[in-house]
Design an enzyme around this catalytic site. Structure first.
Site, mmCIF file in Angstrom:
data_model
loop_
_atom_site.group_PDB
_atom_site.id
_atom_site.type_symbol
_atom_site.label_atom_id
_atom_site.label_comp_id
_atom_site.label_asym_id
_atom_site.label_seq_id
_atom_site.Cartn_x
_atom_site.Cartn_y
_atom_site.Cartn_z
ATOM 1 N N PRO A 83 40.912 -35.608 -19.615
ATOM 2 C CA PRO A 83 41.106 -34.182 -19.889
ATOM 3 C C PRO A 83 40.039 -33.648 -20.834
ATOM 4 O O PRO A 83 39.738 -34.255 -21.861
ATOM 5 C CB PRO A 83 42.502 -34.146 -20.528
ATOM 6 C CG PRO A 83 43.209 -35.307 -19.898
ATOM 7 C CD PRO A 83 42.152 -36.374 -19.755
ATOM 8 N N CYS A 84 39.471 -32.499 -20.466
ATOM 9 C CA CYS A 84 38.257 -32.035 -21.140
ATOM 10 C C CYS A 84 38.507 -30.941 -22.169
ATOM 11 O O CYS A 84 37.552 -30.419 -22.747
ATOM 12 C CB CYS A 84 37.266 -31.511 -20.102
ATOM 13 S SG CYS A 84 37.895 -30.098 -19.151
ATOM 14 N N GLN A 85 39.752 -30.575 -22.442
ATOM 15 C CA GLN A 85 39.994 -29.443 -23.333
ATOM 16 C C GLN A 85 39.304 -29.568 -24.692
ATOM 17 O O GLN A 85 38.732 -28.590 -25.189
ATOM 18 C CB GLN A 85 41.503 -29.230 -23.536
ATOM 19 C CG GLN A 85 42.214 -28.639 -22.335
ATOM 20 C CD GLN A 85 42.628 -29.717 -21.335
ATOM 21 O OE1 GLN A 85 42.275 -30.885 -21.482
ATOM 22 N NE2 GLN A 85 43.369 -29.332 -20.321
ATOM 23 N N PHE A 87 36.521 -30.788 -25.396
ATOM 24 C CA PHE A 87 35.080 -30.673 -25.266
ATOM 25 C C PHE A 87 34.651 -29.352 -24.646
ATOM 26 O O PHE A 87 33.473 -29.079 -24.520
ATOM 27 C CB PHE A 87 34.537 -31.813 -24.395
ATOM 28 C CG PHE A 87 35.222 -33.133 -24.597
ATOM 29 C CD1 PHE A 87 35.238 -33.744 -25.845
ATOM 30 C CD2 PHE A 87 35.864 -33.774 -23.550
ATOM 31 C CE1 PHE A 87 35.865 -34.955 -26.037
ATOM 32 C CE2 PHE A 87 36.496 -34.992 -23.733
ATOM 33 C CZ PHE A 87 36.500 -35.581 -24.984
ATOM 34 N N ASN A 124 32.884 -35.079 -16.526
ATOM 35 C CA ASN A 124 33.481 -34.257 -17.577
ATOM 36 C C ASN A 124 32.591 -33.049 -17.841
ATOM 37 O O ASN A 124 31.562 -32.875 -17.180
ATOM 38 C CB ASN A 124 33.687 -35.078 -18.861
ATOM 39 C CG ASN A 124 34.957 -34.684 -19.598
ATOM 40 O OD1 ASN A 124 35.066 -33.570 -20.095
ATOM 41 N ND2 ASN A 124 35.927 -35.593 -19.660
#
Length: 351
Positions: A83-85, A87, A124
């Site tokens: 999960p990229c939240q 970044f 990502n």
């Protein structure tokens, strides 16, 4: 003689609705399973990939779990998109150092240490490339003897009708590996992708596709979309339509919000709120409405027939929008899958 099944078998961590797995499958990789903590991912993953879905926190996943999923695979691939939240550029400088998702990439590295698969791929947001957690991830792979390559891939160069740039990593412990190179010079456009879908007005639905439903616009937003030019900004509107956020000193940062897409260019990056006119340039190029979930999914690279909910279920805009916006565009999975299969072919040709 070898079975006709692919020699490369993948397990997809943080698999979501199956975008990365779909691309790998399109390349010729066999997808054994996907792992995710979101129950909403089970139906689209199992229905479209015809593979096992494991509802589990990757932080609690073990190497033994993965070995069972791979079975007797000749070549094992561990894939994933943590999960990229933390970044994401949408966080606008917020301090995310205490968020638990920072550690999920470290768990990815832990599982690689525990199982040492033949191949690894990760996707990502671009900003992750500059983060210490990514540097440690790469160092772990190198210490384990992997050849590693990574960089930013541009979606339109791989056939994605969307201005999306993503960090992609590939790693191999059976030989040199490099990132795929984009080859498309004539980019797919919004028109190429969604023009043939049935036209809709604000609030209307396609009776043959529950995902092709236009969100009902408020009266003022309907006036805004009618006053918007494809590719234009809120500066094209009459003064009475300008939103309070546009009048602030930061308003210049939000010029695309409530805007229309261009027909003959790739779309802006599809987010989890791509059905919401007020969250980006998500107005239809010609019709007075925002994008539908089906249009967002197709611009993300999913085929028109991809199912996100059972036929009898009415989709939640928030839930399905999240699945679509968080998905890995299948074109990236297809491109890296081909690289792994080509490496297997070359290695076996030496034997």
């Amino acid at each position: 003689m070898r079975s006709l099944e692919s020699p490369v078998v993948a397990v997809d961590l943080f698999c979501g609705a199956g975008g990365l797995s779909l691309g790998l499958k399109q390349a010729g990789v066999r997808v054994a399973a996907g792992v995710d903590l979101d129950p909403a991912c089970r139906y689209p993953f199992e229905r479209n990939l015809k593979a096992k879905y494991l509802l589990k926190d990757v932080a609690k996943l073990t190497g033994e779990d993965l070995q069972q999923l791979w079975g007797d695979a000749e070549y094992r691939l561990l894939a994933g998109c943590a999960p990229c939240q933390p970044f994401s550029s949408h966080r606008r400088g917020a301090d995310t150092s205490n968020e638990e998702n920072w550690d999920l990439l470290s768990h990815f590295g832990r599982l690689i240490k525990d199982t040492v698969p033949h191949f690894v791929t990760m996707e990502n947001v671009s900003r992750l490339k500059r983060m210490p957690v990514f540097t440690r991830f790469v160092e772990t792979l190198i210490e384990l003897g992997y050849e590693v390559d990574f960089g930013i891939l541009y979606g339109p160069e791989f056939g994605l009708p969307q201005e999306r740039r993503r960090l992609v990593l590939v790693a191999s412990r059976i030989g040199f590996i490099s990132l795929p190179r984009g080859s498309k010079k004539k980019f797919r456009t919004v028109r190429d992708t969604i023009e043939k879908l049935p036209p809709l007005q604000s609030g209307e639905s396609d009776p043959n596709d529950v995902l092709h439903t236009a969100r009902q616009l408020s009266p003022i937003n309907l006036r805004r979309i009618k006053a918007s030019k494809p590719g234009g900004t809120w500066r094209d509107w009459p003064e009475e339509l300008v939103a309070p956020c546009h009048k602030k000193s930061s308003g210049s940062s939000f010029q695309a919000f409530y805007g229309r897409m261009l027909w003959d260019a790739p779309s802006p990056t599809i987010t989890t709120q791509a059905y919401n006119l007020g969250t980006g340039r998500f107005g239809h190029p010609a019709q007075d409405r925002s994008l539908t979930l089906r249009e967002a999914a197709m611009l993300q690279g999913f085929p028109r027939t991809y199912r996100f909910v059972p036929p009898t279920e009415r989709p939640s805009m928030n839930t399905v929008g999240r699945l679509i916006g968080n998905a890995v565009p299948p074109v990236f999975g297809k491109a890296v899958g081909r690289e792994f299969l080509e490496l297997v072919r070359l290695q076996e040709g030496k034997g």
